[in-house]
Each structure stands twice: as C-alpha cells, then as structure tokens.
Design a protein around this motif. Structure first.
Motif, PDB file in Angstrom:
ATOM      1  N   CYS A 141     -19.567  -2.591  -2.767  1.00 52.05           N
ATOM      2  CA  CYS A 141     -18.194  -1.371  -1.783  1.00 52.05           C
ATOM      3  C   CYS A 141     -17.714  -0.513  -2.370  1.00 52.05           C
ATOM      4  N   ASP A 194      -3.321   1.923  -4.097  1.00 53.37           N
ATOM      5  CA  ASP A 194      -4.136   2.269  -3.282  1.00 53.37           C
ATOM      6  C   ASP A 194      -4.940   0.872  -2.802  1.00 53.37           C
ATOM      7  N   SER A 195      -5.842   0.712  -2.149  1.00 53.13           N
ATOM      8  CA  SER A 195      -6.433  -0.443  -2.024  1.00 53.13           C
ATOM      9  C   SER A 195      -7.981  -0.830  -2.876  1.00 53.13           C
ATOM     10  N   LEU A 196      -7.496   0.102  -4.373  1.00 55.17           N
ATOM     11  CA  LEU A 196      -8.479   0.168  -5.289  1.00 55.17           C
ATOM     12  C   LEU A 196      -7.414  -0.247  -6.139  1.00 55.17           C
ATOM     13  N   THR A 228     -14.175   2.477  -3.009  1.00 49.94           N
ATOM     14  CA  THR A 228     -12.934   2.728  -2.075  1.00 49.94           C
ATOM     15  C   THR A 228     -13.218   4.758  -1.843  1.00 49.94           C
ATOM     16  N   SER A 229     -12.053   4.645  -1.110  1.00 46.04           N
ATOM     17  CA  SER A 229     -12.280   6.537  -1.895  1.00 46.04           C
ATOM     18  C   SER A 229     -12.096   6.639  -2.864  1.00 46.04           C
ATOM     19  N   HIS A 234       0.077  -1.372   0.133  1.00 51.71           N
ATOM     20  CA  HIS A 234       0.175  -0.123  -0.226  1.00 51.71           C
ATOM     21  C   HIS A 234       1.168   1.464   0.017  1.00 51.71           C
ATOM     22  N   TYR A 290     -16.995   0.843   2.309  1.00 51.29           N
ATOM     23  CA  TYR A 290     -15.541   0.896   1.977  1.00 51.29           C
ATOM     24  C   TYR A 290     -14.927  -0.681   2.573  1.00 51.29           C
ATOM     25  N   VAL A 291     -14.231  -0.320   1.765  1.00 53.89           N
ATOM     26  CA  VAL A 291     -13.312  -1.678   1.832  1.00 53.89           C
ATOM     27  C   VAL A 291     -12.682  -1.509   2.654  1.00 53.89           C
ATOM     28  N   ASN A 292     -12.334  -0.346   3.436  1.00 54.99           N
ATOM     29  CA  ASN A 292     -11.880  -0.796   4.673  1.00 54.99           C
ATOM     30  C   ASN A 292     -12.984  -0.968   6.001  1.00 54.99           C
ATOM     31  N   SER A 316      -7.863  10.296  -3.238  1.00 53.81           N
ATOM     32  CA  SER A 316      -7.824   9.317  -2.886  1.00 53.81           C
ATOM     33  C   SER A 316      -6.086   8.527  -3.370  1.00 53.81           C
TER      34      SER A 316
END
Ligand code: SF4
Length: 326
Positions: free
Chosen positions: A153, A67-69, A155-156, A50, A139-141, A240
């Motif tokens: 879901c 990022d998480s996406l 992501t930002s 990340h 949010y995926v978090n 993001s």
C-alpha cells in the motif's frame, strides 16, 4: 452526569475561538463535547481524526490527528479498548487491520470515498492478469478486499518512497489515476493506472489556480497530489495533508492557498494565525457525514463496529504493514 466547569470550557473553546463564536460553540457543540469526553474516559476509547474533519471535532474531542498515514501508524500503538474513526470507512478498516483485537467504530457507515468505491477486487485481478509480474501499489484509499490483492500500500505522503523502494521500472498504481500520474512525473517510473479520482480534488482546474494568483498577489499555492497533474504543475509545492502542515510550519508563508478539502484551511488557520489562508472551498461530502452528534451516539451505542471478512484480513494487513516498513 457531571458537567464541565466553566474554566474547562474556556480551555476547550480556546483552540477554535478563531473560527466560531463562543455563543455558537456553547449552543451547537458544548453539550456533545462534554458527553464525548466523559464517554471516552468511561469506555477507554480514543478518537482518531483526519485533517479534513471540522474544527470542533479536530480540536475539541480528538486524541490523534493527521493524514491517513499518521492515523495508520498511530493506530498500531494504542492501548485503548475502542477506536472511533472520525474519518471515512477505509480509514476505519485500516485501523481495524492494524488493531484486530480492538473494537473500531465508525459513526456513519455511509462515510465512503470516491476512490475506494472506484475499483473492485475483480478489477485488480484483471489488471494483474493483463500485466503479469508487475507489482501492484494500492493507495490506502481503497477497500480491504482491494488491499488484499495488493503487493504494497501507499499514502499520498509516502507514495514516491514506496514506489521507488520496489526498484522496478513499471508498477500498477491504483486506484487514483492522478496520484499515479503525479508520482510518475516525479520518479520517471512508468505507471499503469486506473481511472478513479477523488471527487474533491478532481474539481480543481489550472485556470482556477491562475485566477487565485491574479486576485491574491504573492499567494503560495500548495496542491494535494490527488489533484490533476495540470493543477499540480501550477502549484509551488505538492504534498499530502501532513506534508502541507510541515511546509507551512517551516516556511510560515504570509498568504497560502491549500488546494484541497476546505476544513484543512480552517484547522490550520487556528494553528498558524499569522498566515492568511485563501480558501478555495471543495467539501468532501463523506468526511462531512462525521459529526459530533454522530461520534457521541457511536460511543453511547458502540455502533457501528467495523469488521473485515476473514479472507481479506491477512493479505490486506500484509500490504499495509509492508508500507509501514518502508
Ligand atoms: S477527500 Fe477525496 S479521497 Fe478523501 S475521502 Fe473525500 S473523496 Fe475520498
């Protein structure tokens, strides 16, 4: 055990030369880097990192960064046998959801997230009962158990697009209250929120941003949408971590303040040496649990493997895949 040749070490050190001395790199990191690169080859493993990981992880051993996406997307196309998540637990769970046949390892199981820990599946069921028929955007978090209660879901990086794709005037958006409020301001779609926050981004204040502007004349301010709305309105741009990187690559500002986790500025300062990064320093204690030594041990012992209870697998995967299809 083979050791890296001096010229290989030169190549490996080069990307981080701007943030540490060669002596420190050799003393603190070179041995683990050497071992990790060997273990990755031997075990057909890849490391996903990340954007908040420290430079020696981000630049010296990772295969996929973002990022998480980006990590969720890239995880789908991997042909490695083992995925090591240099990130927090929910990211490893997402990688496992999308790659159920692969072994997904997290070097430290305590690498959590205040958002993921801020809501339970029972809380989501109660929200759904209170607002029947209102779609749930998560949010995926979040944990797989919470994702399993979810319609889709986000992501930002894609929250606005995901929310707008539903074509409804009102959604339940969990767990990040600030992200939901920021998306509500952008889209005009009413958000039913949950009071969970990122412990890193919630600490920034509008006064702090104004003070940075007074001290660093002409600085461009970019805020992560996990920041409180009153901080985001002080910024010149909000996005993001991947959108921050794209913005800097495009605009090449002379001076920039990234209102987000500290390591992001370290990593980007190495990629954009002509930009001066003003560093407001809020560290994520969970991200910082991941170290080179931990990654090495994880590859040596194949611990700790991330598993998802069978009852959550299908519904949680569906919510993530719906997001990826938007
Ligand atoms: S920075 Fe915030 S959202 Fe990201 S892992 Fe840390 S606590 Fe969670």
């Amino acid at each position: 055990m083979t050791t890296l040749l001096a010229d290989s070490r030169d190549t490996l050190f080069q990307p981080v030369a701007g943030v540490m001395t060669r002596q420190d790199w050799e003393r603190l990191y070179a041995g683990d880097i050497e071992a990790i690169l060997r273990l990755k080859r031997e075990k057909n493993a890849v490391i996903l990192a990340h954007n908040y990981q420290t430079p020696e992880i981000f630049h010296c051993v990772s295969d996929i960064r973002g990022d998480s996406l980006a990590l969720a997307r890239e995880a789908c196309d991997l042909d490695a046998d083992i995925i090591v998540m240099a990130g927090v637990h929910f990211m490893a769970e997402t990688a496992k959801l999308l790659n159920p046949a692969k072994k997904v390892l997290i070097p430290d199981t305590q690498a959590g997230c205040s958002l993921a820990e801020g809501i339970t599946a029972d809380n989501v069921r109660a929200l759904k009962a209170a607002y029947p028929g209102v779609p749930v955007v998560t949010y995926v978090n979040s944990t797989a158990a919470v994702k399993a209660e979810t319609d889709i879901c986000c992501t930002s990086g894609n929250a606005k697009k995901v929310v707008e794709s539903l074509g409804v005037p009102r959604v339940i958006m969990i767990p990040d209250e600030f992200l939901a409020k920021n998306i509500e301001a952008e889209t005009g779609i009413e958000m039913i929120t949950w009071p969970a926050h990122c412990e890193v981004h919630e600490r920034f204040t509008p006064e702090e941003i104004r003070q940075y502007r007074r001290i660093h004349r002409g600085v461009v301010v970019i805020a992560h949408p996990e920041c409180p709305p009153e901080v985001v309105v002080e910024a010149d741009f909000s996005g993001s971590t991947a959108q921050m990187i794209d913005w800097i690559a495009r605009e090449r500002p002379e001076k920039v303040l990234l209102v987000t986790e500290c390591s992001m500025s370290d990593n980007l300062s190495l990629l954009y040496p002509d930009t001066r990064f003003v560093r407001p320093c809020n560290l994520c204690p969970h991200m910082k649990r991941i170290t080179l030594a931990g990654i090495r041990k994880s590859l040596e012992t194949l611990q700790t493997e991330v598993t998802i209870p069978v009852e959550f697998q299908e519904p949680a995967r569906r919510a993530v895949e719906r997001m990826l299809a938007v």
